[in-house]
Design a protein around this motif. Structure first.
Motif, PDB file in Angstrom:
ATOM      1  N   PRO A 191       0.729  -1.233  -0.019  1.00 23.82           N
ATOM      2  CA  PRO A 191      -0.113  -0.042   0.155  1.00 23.82           C
ATOM      3  C   PRO A 191       0.764   1.013   0.021  1.00 23.82           C
ATOM      4  O   PRO A 191       0.294   2.414  -0.294  1.00 23.82           O
ATOM      5  CB  PRO A 191      -0.809  -0.245   1.337  1.00 23.82           C
ATOM      6  CG  PRO A 191      -0.206  -1.253   2.031  1.00 23.82           C
ATOM      7  CD  PRO A 191       0.492  -2.164   1.144  1.00 23.82           C
ATOM      8  N   PHE A 215      -5.228  -2.722  -3.317  1.00 16.89           N
ATOM      9  CA  PHE A 215      -5.414  -1.707  -2.924  1.00 16.89           C
ATOM     10  C   PHE A 215      -5.748  -0.885  -4.085  1.00 16.89           C
ATOM     11  O   PHE A 215      -6.506   0.332  -3.839  1.00 16.89           O
ATOM     12  CB  PHE A 215      -3.936  -1.032  -2.440  1.00 16.89           C
ATOM     13  CG  PHE A 215      -3.820  -1.783  -0.983  1.00 16.89           C
ATOM     14  CD1 PHE A 215      -4.380  -1.403   0.228  1.00 16.89           C
ATOM     15  CD2 PHE A 215      -2.803  -2.737  -1.132  1.00 16.89           C
ATOM     16  CE1 PHE A 215      -4.128  -2.197   1.245  1.00 16.89           C
ATOM     17  CE2 PHE A 215      -2.338  -3.312   0.032  1.00 16.89           C
ATOM     18  CZ  PHE A 215      -3.168  -3.268   0.901  1.00 16.89           C
ATOM     19  N   VAL A 257       2.563   4.439   5.488  1.00 14.49           N
ATOM     20  CA  VAL A 257       1.519   3.492   5.804  1.00 14.49           C
ATOM     21  C   VAL A 257       1.654   3.027   7.344  1.00 14.49           C
ATOM     22  O   VAL A 257       0.939   2.290   7.867  1.00 14.49           O
ATOM     23  CB  VAL A 257       1.438   2.121   4.982  1.00 14.49           C
ATOM     24  CG1 VAL A 257       0.895   2.782   3.650  1.00 14.49           C
ATOM     25  CG2 VAL A 257       2.724   1.407   4.827  1.00 14.49           C
ATOM     26  N   SER A 273      -4.440   5.350   6.868  1.00 12.10           N
ATOM     27  CA  SER A 273      -4.473   5.236   4.990  1.00 12.10           C
ATOM     28  C   SER A 273      -4.567   3.697   4.740  1.00 12.10           C
ATOM     29  O   SER A 273      -4.935   3.697   3.574  1.00 12.10           O
ATOM     30  CB  SER A 273      -3.169   5.644   4.553  1.00 12.10           C
ATOM     31  OG  SER A 273      -2.033   4.894   4.792  1.00 12.10           O
ATOM     32  N   VAL A 274      -4.548   2.765   5.478  1.00 14.95           N
ATOM     33  CA  VAL A 274      -5.082   1.478   5.095  1.00 14.95           C
ATOM     34  C   VAL A 274      -6.094   0.736   6.084  1.00 14.95           C
ATOM     35  O   VAL A 274      -5.826  -0.059   6.865  1.00 14.95           O
ATOM     36  CB  VAL A 274      -3.520   0.464   4.951  1.00 14.95           C
ATOM     37  CG1 VAL A 274      -3.202   0.083   3.506  1.00 14.95           C
ATOM     38  CG2 VAL A 274      -2.554   0.736   6.034  1.00 14.95           C
ATOM     39  N   LYS A 311      -5.572  -1.664   9.594  1.00 21.81           N
ATOM     40  CA  LYS A 311      -5.031  -0.420  10.450  1.00 21.81           C
ATOM     41  C   LYS A 311      -4.959  -1.101  11.809  1.00 21.81           C
ATOM     42  O   LYS A 311      -5.491  -1.996  12.390  1.00 21.81           O
ATOM     43  CB  LYS A 311      -6.203   0.418  10.417  1.00 21.81           C
ATOM     44  CG  LYS A 311      -5.999   1.745  11.530  1.00 21.81           C
ATOM     45  CD  LYS A 311      -7.197   2.578  11.754  1.00 21.81           C
ATOM     46  CE  LYS A 311      -6.642   3.407  13.099  1.00 21.81           C
ATOM     47  NZ  LYS A 311      -7.939   4.097  13.544  1.00 21.81           N
TER      48      LYS A 311
END
Length: 804
Positions: free
Chosen positions: A220, A247, A292, A302-303, A307
RNA sequence: GGACCUAUGGUCUAGUGGUAUGACGUCCGCUUGACUCGCGGGAGAUCCCCGGUUCGAAUCCGGGUGGGUCCACCA
């Protein structure tokens, strides 16, 4: 002199003399400094050890020998001790011991704990070092967290800033997720780790692009794919994009000649950031930034689907997801080398952080030159320094996002953003606890303090200047360069390097004239000692069992610069040597009972007999070579030669040879000559042994020689001088022949299973004519030593002893 | 992959252009008026391998192999 005690009890005596030296101030540095100074830049050990092993004792003993030698050579020895108790090593130690971390304890409480632990460690070191008899002047003690050290290291920061050698930039830098701070290249360690190569499919139009990676969790963070511009397989991809699996976003496919066509598929992904290559490509192609990770090593907002997962867990989950969507087509186990943080073993990551750094990359040549100005012992260790400098890849980042260290001495103006420093005289300061005394030149009077602390090496690199009280009111001018830096080879890239950097940048000086590099004490099999491996030999236990002198004797056996396995038998040999010194001295003193030592000033060879001159002449050669060795810091050579002389020439030969002169003396003159020789030879040997074994030598000095020599301690007497008048080659040759002949006689008796006391009727010595002439003068000695009734000579080319 | 160091009796170790130092162990002997933690003596080493230089190398040079350390390699 009173009756001699029968045995030497090292445990009692060593304590007694340690107390005596302390009380007398034997090793005080003379502040009036009338004599020439020999200054030692003592390594401040980390305040992070509960017990000290024999390796510690060995390392510190080795330059302690030098300190003692130099003192006897008449130098005003500056021998301080320091404790390195600021910074990450201490913090890690405290975190582990108390099971806390940056997030679970307040800054104030954490610092309090650090100070407490530091204090305890100081006691551990003090106890061991005094027990080992170190000639440290404890009034010169410093700690890298104390006011003086903080002053000096903060002053060095300001000076570097003014010399425009600092950068303050917001850029990707090496980061430790466990310690949660930026770290420098010197803080890395290399380890081989098991990992997996994952072949992952990126889609580009109708083509499948396969990249191999060990870090799928960074997918990612992928910002581009790269391939080599000459790689024919991928020519069609020019200007195209690829879809990041899982992603679902597109990244450009770019070409760069640093990509290895042979490696993997010749395609690689660039993430922000997986390694230094990524950082370079990110700069070069002005790629976007996709961070990330959080600072403590979890996937961030952001992921969303991953997370909060730690890096390793995220890796597993992402691999699983890639498998499920068919993007993972192959896995292959590999072992690869990875940089980890040496303090905690965590793999080094990258984080974009605003930090201060010292520019070294553009100054490699002058830093190598600066290293050349120092005399390296052994010389080849300089090469390690050169290689390190030449291979540097990062400037020296000095910001640490930690608690316990020396703060940066600066604030940022809230209005114009410029930096504001305190006055040097006001250092040390903590900008987080106080405000500048004057407003910013822009007129504004509100500031934000720098919250980071400095790398612990910012302080350690200043030890010569800490000792000099640099930029303080009581600064010792011209104290730098110091005479000697002793240290082990593993910290050439850190302590030696950083210290040279600082002295060079600050004052265009060498920090020291000489540097002696010692090796490590290892376990008996040549492995590094560590508590977890269970091969840890506690120094105190060895001292208790064999004495401090014996442990020092072992330590003196290591050649400079070389690692040495710990062998208990060698400590035992040390103990035996101490006992032998005790007994030989006892015997010598017995023979000196009726000798008035104060009556003679200097030894006069004309008053001595051949065998006396033989011993003295050989002793002179020993003095010369021992001195030469110590001058080169080759204490091990000096020790070995003195050792061999003492056992063989003095004890086994000379002491046996003179028994007939001191016991059955009808010849008072002969007896007196032997006594003069005994006095001189024993005292000289004790002095040569004194740097290695300070306790036993002091014991005997105090027992007998002090009365005549009038110095408070053998360690403040002068080192023996080589005197050419005391060299007599003819006597040496004669004496060597006597030793040879007596050896033949002893061999005969031994083979016949006779006592050495057995009398021999007739002995004929066959030898060359000129040897007969030499031996004629010592015939009486040979007869007496060998208990020979009739001694005759014959002429022969080869020496031969015929016994009937 | 590169660099540096290192390779010597059973073990550890010193050293040198002319076959070797000391310690421990081992064997034999000695209670010699300091020392049995001692004294005397013995056995035990083609000084890692292959080339080269040299009258001569274990010692210098080149190559190799083993060990250690440092660095690089992180797709």
């Amino acid at each position: 002199m009173d009756e001699l005690p029968k045995n030497y009890d090292a445990n009692i005596s060593e304590q007694k003399w340690a107390d005596y030296w302390k009380e007398k101030g034997t090793y005080k540095f003379d502040e009036t400094r009338k004599k020439k100074i020999f200054s030692i830049d003592t390594p401040p050990p980390y305040a992070s050890a509960d017990h000290l092993h024999v390796g510690h004792a060995m390392h510190y003993s080795q330059f302690e020998f030098i300190a003692r030698y130099k003192k006897m050579k008449g130098f005003n020895v500056f021998f301080p001790m320091g404790y390195d108790d600021n910074g990450l090593p201490t913090e890690r130690f405290v975190e582990k011991k108390h099971n806390v971390n940056k997030n679970t304890i307040t800054r104030a409480n954490f610092i309090k704990l650090c100070l407490e632990e530091t204090k305890k460690c100081g006691v551990v070191y003090y106890n061991l070092f005094t027990r080992l008899g170190f000639s440290i002047d404890w009034d010169l003690l410093f700690q890298t967290i104390d006011d003086r050290s903080r002053h000096v290291s903060q002053a060095s920061f300001i000076a570097l800033y003014k010399k425009k050698l600092l950068d303050h930039t917001d850029q990707p830098t090496t980061w430790c997720m466990t310690c949660q701070t930026t770290i420098a290249q010197a803080d890395f360690e290399n380890v081989d780790l098991q990992s997996t190569f994952n072949d992952i499919v990126f889609k580009s139009e109708n083509q499948d692009l396969i990249i191999s990676t060990t870090r799928p969790e960074l997918i990612p963070a992928c910002v581009a794919l790269f391939t080599n511009p000459d790689d024919e397989r991928y020519q069609k991809l020019k200007g195209k994009f690829a879809a990041v699996p899982l992603f679902n976003y597109k990244v450009p496919i770019l070409f760069d000649e640093t990509v290895d066509k042979e490696k993997g598929t010749g395609l690689m992904m660039c993430c922000t950031f997986g390694d230094k290559e990524d950082v370079e490509k990110w700069y070069k192609y002005k790629l976007p930034l996709k961070i990330v990770f959080t600072e403590d090593g979890r996937l961030n907002d952001s992921v969303p689907e991953f997370k909060g997962l730690k890096i390793k867990d995220a890796r597993a989950k992402i691999i699983e997801a890639l498998k499920n969507c068919g993007a993972l087509i192959k896995q292959q186990p590999i072992t690869h080398a990875v940089n980890v943080h040496e303090r905690c073993g965590t793999e080094v990551e990258f984080m974009k952080k605003k930090q201060w750094s010292i520019r070294v990359l553009d100054k490699k040549d002058e830093l190598i030159e600066a290293g050349n100005k120092v005399n390296w012992y052994p010389e080849h260790m300089k090469i390690r320094y050169e290689h390190w400098v030449r291979n540097l890849q990062w400037d020296w980042g000095i910001s640490r996002q930690r608690y316990y260290g020396v703060p940066f001495p600066l604030w940022y103006c809230d209005k114009c953003g410029s930096v504001k420093f305190p006055e040097i005289k006001d250092l040390p300061i903590d900008p987080r606890e106080q405000n500048p005394k004057t407003p910013c030149p822009c007129g504004n009077n509100t500031f934000t303090p720098e919250m980071d602390v400095m790398d612990t090496w910012m302080t350690s690199s200043m030890t010569p200047y800490i000792n000099a009280h640099w930029t303080m009111q009581d600064e010792k001018k011209d104290f730098v360069p110091m005479s000697l830096r002793p240290q082990a080879h593993d910290i050439i890239r850190t302590w030696a390097f950083y210290t040279i950097v600082k002295a060079h940048f600050l004052e265009n000086k060498s920090p020291w004239e000489n540097i002696m590099i010692s090796g490590h004490g290892q376990d008996p099999h040549g492995k590094k000692m560590s508590k977890s491996k269970g091969n840890f030999v506690v120094a105190d236990e060895v001292i208790q069992k064999y004495s401090a002198d014996a442990l020092r004797y072992w330590a003196a056996g290591a050649k400079l610069g070389e690692d040495m396995p710990y062998q208990e038998k060698d400590v035992l040999t040390g103990k035996k040597t101490i006992t032998k010194i005790w007994n030989a001295s006892k015997f010598t003193m017995m023979n000196l009972k009726d000798y008035n030592a104060s009556a003679i000033n200097e030894l006069d060879m004309h008053q001595l007999e051949t065998m006396d001159r033989w011993l003295i002449s050989k002793l002179m050669r020993l003095v010369k070579s021992s001195t030469d060795s110590f001058e080169k810091y080759e204490y091990s050579t000096a020790k070995r030669e003195t050792d061999v002389f003492f056992w063989q020439n003095f004890c086994d030969s000379y002491l046996e040879f003179i028994k007939h002169r001191t016991y059955n003396s009808t010849d008072e003159e002969s007896k007196l000559a032997a006594q003069k020789t005994l006095y001189y030879a024993l005292l000289t040997q004790l002095k040569l042994f004194a740097p290695i074994m300070p306790f036993i030598t002091e014991e005997i000095y105090q027992m007998y020689f002090k009365e005549f020599e009038r110095e408070d301690s053998i360690h403040t007497t002068t080192w023996p001088e080589f005197t050419s008048e005391l060299v007599d080659e003819k006597s040496e040759r004669t004496g060597d022949l006597v030793v040879q002949i007596i050896s033949e006689v002893r061999k005969y008796k031994s083979t016949k299973q006779l006592s050495l006391k057995a009398e021999l009727n007739s002995v004929t010595i066959a030898c060359k004519k000129d040897e007969q002439e030499l031996l004629a003068g010592v015939a009486q000695d040979i007869k007496a030593i060998g208990l020979i009734k009739d001694l005759s000579f014959e002429t022969s080319e080869e020496l031969c002893v015929v016994i009937e």
